[in-house]
Motif scaffolding. Structure first.
Motif, PDB file in Angstrom:
ATOM      1  N   ASP A  61       0.685  -1.144   0.143  1.00 22.60           N
ATOM      2  CA  ASP A  61      -0.059  -0.028  -0.065  1.00 22.60           C
ATOM      3  C   ASP A  61       0.847   1.281  -0.114  1.00 22.60           C
ATOM      4  OD1 ASP A  61      -2.264  -1.386   0.277  1.00 22.60           O
ATOM      5  OD2 ASP A  61      -2.361  -1.479   2.353  1.00 22.60           O
ATOM      6  N   GLN A  62       0.550   2.123  -0.888  1.00 25.02           N
ATOM      7  CA  GLN A  62       1.157   3.601  -0.845  1.00 25.02           C
ATOM      8  C   GLN A  62       0.665   4.359   0.320  1.00 25.02           C
ATOM      9  OE1 GLN A  62       3.547   4.401  -3.362  1.00 25.02           O
ATOM     10  NE2 GLN A  62       3.303   2.450  -3.734  1.00 25.02           N
ATOM     11  N   ASN A  63      -0.087   4.187   0.877  1.00 24.54           N
ATOM     12  CA  ASN A  63      -0.507   4.707   1.837  1.00 24.54           C
ATOM     13  C   ASN A  63      -0.885   3.760   3.177  1.00 24.54           C
ATOM     14  OD1 ASN A  63      -0.595   7.578   1.096  1.00 24.54           O
ATOM     15  ND2 ASN A  63      -2.620   6.939   0.118  1.00 24.54           N
ATOM     16  N   VAL A  64       0.255   3.395   4.060  1.00 20.35           N
ATOM     17  CA  VAL A  64       0.005   2.217   4.934  1.00 20.35           C
ATOM     18  C   VAL A  64      -1.096   2.651   5.880  1.00 20.35           C
ATOM     19  CG1 VAL A  64       1.177   0.828   6.715  1.00 20.35           C
ATOM     20  CG2 VAL A  64       2.446   1.731   4.754  1.00 20.35           C
ATOM     21  N   LYS A  65      -1.950   1.690   6.203  1.00 26.55           N
ATOM     22  CA  LYS A  65      -2.914   1.929   7.184  1.00 26.55           C
ATOM     23  C   LYS A  65      -2.395   2.096   8.626  1.00 26.55           C
ATOM     24  CE  LYS A  65      -6.102  -1.220   4.699  1.00 26.55           C
ATOM     25  NZ  LYS A  65      -6.718  -2.758   4.370  1.00 26.55           N
ATOM     26  N   PRO A  66      -3.012   2.715   9.328  1.00 26.94           N
ATOM     27  CA  PRO A  66      -2.344   3.281  10.836  1.00 26.94           C
ATOM     28  C   PRO A  66      -2.587   1.989  11.359  1.00 26.94           C
ATOM     29  CG  PRO A  66      -4.656   4.412  10.421  1.00 26.94           C
ATOM     30  CD  PRO A  66      -4.228   3.463   9.034  1.00 26.94           C
ATOM     31  N   LEU A  67      -1.758   1.838  12.683  1.00 26.17           N
ATOM     32  CA  LEU A  67      -1.730   0.783  13.611  1.00 26.17           C
ATOM     33  C   LEU A  67      -3.103   1.010  14.571  1.00 26.17           C
ATOM     34  CD1 LEU A  67       2.013   0.752  14.477  1.00 26.17           C
ATOM     35  CD2 LEU A  67       0.814  -1.105  13.347  1.00 26.17           C
ATOM     36  N   SER A  68      -3.663   0.199  15.120  1.00 29.47           N
ATOM     37  CA  SER A  68      -4.425   0.216  16.070  1.00 29.47           C
ATOM     38  C   SER A  68      -4.075   0.806  17.339  1.00 29.47           C
ATOM     39  CB  SER A  68      -5.065  -1.339  16.588  1.00 29.47           C
ATOM     40  OG  SER A  68      -4.018  -1.951  17.280  1.00 29.47           O
ATOM     41  N   GLN A  69      -4.682   1.533  18.257  1.00 25.88           N
ATOM     42  CA  GLN A  69      -4.267   2.512  19.246  1.00 25.88           C
ATOM     43  C   GLN A  69      -3.387   1.789  20.290  1.00 25.88           C
ATOM     44  OE1 GLN A  69      -7.258   4.668  21.392  1.00 25.88           O
ATOM     45  NE2 GLN A  69      -5.617   5.398  22.805  1.00 25.88           N
ATOM     46  N   ASP A  70      -3.639   0.682  20.749  1.00 18.34           N
ATOM     47  CA  ASP A  70      -2.707  -0.161  21.552  1.00 18.34           C
ATOM     48  C   ASP A  70      -1.466  -0.642  20.844  1.00 18.34           C
ATOM     49  OD1 ASP A  70      -4.059  -2.048  19.802  1.00 18.34           O
ATOM     50  OD2 ASP A  70      -4.083  -3.706  21.496  1.00 18.34           O
ATOM     51  N   LEU A  71      -1.330  -0.896  19.660  1.00 17.74           N
ATOM     52  CA  LEU A  71      -0.156  -1.380  18.884  1.00 17.74           C
ATOM     53  C   LEU A  71       0.476  -0.137  18.616  1.00 17.74           C
ATOM     54  CD1 LEU A  71       1.321  -3.687  17.973  1.00 17.74           C
ATOM     55  CD2 LEU A  71       0.271  -3.921  15.863  1.00 17.74           C
ATOM     56  N   GLN A  72       0.043   0.936  18.308  1.00 20.92           N
ATOM     57  CA  GLN A  72       0.617   2.310  18.004  1.00 20.92           C
ATOM     58  C   GLN A  72       1.478   2.632  19.325  1.00 20.92           C
ATOM     59  OE1 GLN A  72       0.724   3.941  15.181  1.00 20.92           O
ATOM     60  NE2 GLN A  72       2.738   5.015  16.048  1.00 20.92           N
ATOM     61  N   GLU A  73       0.876   2.500  20.592  1.00 21.73           N
ATOM     62  CA  GLU A  73       1.522   3.137  21.846  1.00 21.73           C
ATOM     63  C   GLU A  73       2.394   1.879  22.241  1.00 21.73           C
ATOM     64  OE1 GLU A  73      -1.825   3.107  24.385  1.00 21.73           O
ATOM     65  OE2 GLU A  73      -2.713   4.771  23.643  1.00 21.73           O
ATOM     66  N   LEU A  74       2.339   0.609  21.980  1.00 24.84           N
ATOM     67  CA  LEU A  74       3.349  -0.206  22.267  1.00 24.84           C
ATOM     68  C   LEU A  74       4.483   0.038  21.634  1.00 24.84           C
ATOM     69  CD1 LEU A  74       4.234  -2.924  23.481  1.00 24.84           C
ATOM     70  CD2 LEU A  74       3.233  -4.371  21.591  1.00 24.84           C
ATOM     71  N   MET A  75       4.681   0.070  20.087  1.00 28.78           N
ATOM     72  CA  MET A  75       5.882   0.475  19.338  1.00 28.78           C
ATOM     73  C   MET A  75       6.286   1.989  19.720  1.00 28.78           C
ATOM     74  SD  MET A  75       4.854  -1.140  15.631  1.00 28.78           S
ATOM     75  CE  MET A  75       6.636  -1.458  15.350  1.00 28.78           C
ATOM     76  N   ASP A  76       5.583   2.892  19.907  1.00 28.58           N
ATOM     77  CA  ASP A  76       5.979   4.121  20.250  1.00 28.58           C
ATOM     78  C   ASP A  76       6.850   4.171  21.437  1.00 28.58           C
ATOM     79  OD1 ASP A  76       4.804   5.349  17.947  1.00 28.58           O
ATOM     80  OD2 ASP A  76       3.142   6.119  19.081  1.00 28.58           O
ATOM     81  N   ASP A  77       6.258   3.300  22.617  1.00 32.75           N
ATOM     82  CA  ASP A  77       7.137   3.230  23.855  1.00 32.75           C
ATOM     83  C   ASP A  77       8.207   2.267  23.673  1.00 32.75           C
ATOM     84  OD1 ASP A  77       5.162   5.015  24.667  1.00 32.75           O
ATOM     85  OD2 ASP A  77       3.809   3.402  25.601  1.00 32.75           O
ATOM     86  N   ALA A  78       8.316   1.599  22.590  1.00 34.72           N
ATOM     87  CA  ALA A  78       9.637   0.774  22.563  1.00 34.72           C
ATOM     88  C   ALA A  78      11.028   1.437  22.248  1.00 34.72           C
ATOM     89  CB  ALA A  78       9.451  -0.316  21.504  1.00 34.72           C
TER      90      ALA A  78
END
Length: 518
Positions: free
Chosen positions: A276-293
């Motif tokens: 996908d040229q525009n990657v779908k956003p992560l779910s909120q919990d997964l986004q937070e998990l990866m942001d905090d890593a």
């Protein structure tokens, strides 16, 4: 009341749909990764306004606009879901090679697909007409019969790295001295031993193609296509004529993914078109998990065919123990709950792979080495650790290692130790990340995205009635002319004529001399 805006919109809509083409796409491989690729073709073409009829081994999860699906999903796969059990690979219970695994599977499924009542009904419907047929090619050419049935151009789609079988469709088989087979783990340039092995494999596969695959294809063609073509037209082309009359090949390949290949102009590289040229956003919990890593994320997935849940219990324990010692966050695509796991290990039964790889904190991708996964690793610039099991995974991982952006770990009972060593090396050596970023830059440096290339070439083939101007002269030259056998025959005849003439002349002179002496 006359409305100029409404009138203009009507005209624009009419013009837009007047350029729409009817396209048949046949995707006969019963594998999720292949379904992702064929659906990628479908989506790009419907976004361009075309009307698609789609015969997939695995149907889309949800309806797509302007797509008619011929449903064959009730065909029983020759290989059940549990067939590709990771423990069986670890125990070396079988080796899924060409002759014992893939060819019987492909031939059996092709026959079932053509015999399916929905396909039979569709083929018998004389109202169906198409501007183009796109067919996935893996080993056999039987589905080229659709281009004969609808008397329209054919485009082949190759889901694998370029190989001699693919090139033979539009040019000539490549020389095994500098090219490898689809299941080879060798990477050119080849040494003496590798060249001999590639030559042997080429001869074996060529014989299999001639005496087994071609025979099966011709029987299916005579049974399923010839009667229907006779009802529509007076002449029936041979399957060989149809198969080798393809306008071009779409190849799931790009130069950044491998070594270069010698290719004719109608071999079109579209590697990465499924992303996908525009990657779908992560779910909120997964986004937070990866942001905090803050120490990074290690993502592990063995693909859609091999399931991590089939690892022996002791292997799961060893892998979890190894992961638990890492500072990094681990996201593991695992098909069931995994109890007693370390706090840094997180399980996803289904993982949005592209979205995970696109996150800036994803630093290592542990993969089975499928071509889709290795392509995505370069697209998003993430180094890989490959754990190949079968088919082209060995070749893909070997290429990642040779190109400098990956490590290989054997699928064995000591996989935890291998992964530990590979992870530490990739973490400690910045060269892996630097190399994959360099390749990613090459990958993205294209005139247009690969999806736009797909649309352009499809429309070009239709507009030019099969794009005969792209045909390779090598493909149009008979084999005996390539070997100059006709020239050798002329020389041989000339030598024999001269020899006869000189012999006759000398014999005549001898007779004259004898008479003079008398």
């Amino acid at each position: 009341m006359w409305n100029p805006v409404l009138f203009l919109l009507t005209i624009l809509t009419t013009v837009s749909f007047s350029n729409a083409y009817r396209i048949l796409i046949v995707a006969p491989t019963n594998s999720k990764s292949h379904a992702i690729l064929s659906e990628g073709l479908v989506k790009h073409l419907i976004e361009a306004g075309h009307e698609i009829t789609y015969i997939p081994a695995i149907p889309p999860d949800k309806p797509l606009p302007r797509v008619t699906v011929i449903d064959v999903s009730d065909i029983v796969s020759p290989h059940p879901d549990e067939f590709l059990n990771v423990k069986d690979f670890m125990d070396r219970k079988f080796d899924l090679d060409v002759a014992t695994g893939f060819i019987p599977y492909i031939l059996a499924f092709s026959e079932q697909l053509l015999d399916h009542p929905n396909v039979q009904k569709f083929m018998a419907d004389k109202s169906q007409q198409f501007d183009l047929v796109i067919v996935e090619f893996l080993f056999n050419t039987i589905h080229a019969g659709f281009s004969g049935l609808y008397n329209c151009p054919l485009i082949w789609f190759s889901p694998t790295h370029p190989n001699w079988m693919v090139f033979e469709l539009i040019d000539e088989a490549t020389n095994p001295a500098y090219s490898v087979g689809r299941l080879s783990s060798n990477v050119p340039p080849l040494n003496f031993k590798e060249r001999v092995l590639e030559l042997g494999n080429f001869i074996m596969e060529k014989l299999i193609q001639m005496v087994w695959i071609s025979k099966s294809d011709k029987e299916l063609y005579e049974k399923n296509f010839v009667p229907l073509i006779r009802e529509r037209r007076t002449s029936v082309p041979s399957l060989e004529t149809l198969a080798y009359n393809g306008s071009l090949v779409f190849s799931n390949y790009h130069q950044s993914l491998s070594v270069g290949v010698r290719a004719p102009p109608n071999h079109i590289s579209i590697g990465g078109f499924h992303i996908d040229q525009n990657v779908k956003p992560l779910s909120q919990d997964l986004q937070e998990l990866m942001d905090d890593a803050t120490d990074g994320v290690i993502y592990i997935s063995l693909g859609s065919n091999i399931k991590s849940k089939h690892f022996p219990s002791e292997v799961k324990r060893d892998i979890l123990e190894m992961f638990g010692k890492l500072k990094q966050t681990v996201i593991w695509k695992f098909e069931e709950d995994l109890p007693n796991r370390p706090s840094n290990v997180h399980i996803l039964k289904w993982a949005p792979q592209q979205s995970i790889l696109s996150h800036k904190n994803c630093i290592i991708f542990i993969t089975h080495g499928g071509l889709l996964s290795t392509t995505e690793s370069i697209h998003f610039g993430v180094p890989v650790i490959g754990v190949p099991a079968f088919y082209d995974q060995f070749l893909n991982v070997e290429r990642a290692v040779k190109m400098g952006y990956g490590r290989k770990v054997d699928l064995s009972y000591k996989i935890a130790t291998g992964l530990d060593l590979a992870i530490q090396e990739v973490l400690d050596e910045p060269k892996y990340t630097a190399k994959v970023h360099e390749l990613s830059e090459i990958y993205h440096d294209r005139p247009v995205p690969p999806g736009k290339d797909v649309v352009y070439w499809v429309e070009h083939v239709i507009k030019t009635r099969g794009a005969p101007h792209l045909r390779s002269p090598a493909f149009l030259t008979p084999w005996y002319q390539k070997l100059y056998l006709d020239f050798a025959l002329v020389l041989l005849i000339l030598v024999l004529v001269l020899k006869f003439a000189f012999r006759h002349k000398f014999k005549k002179n001898d007779l004259c001399n004898e008479r003079n002496q008398k």
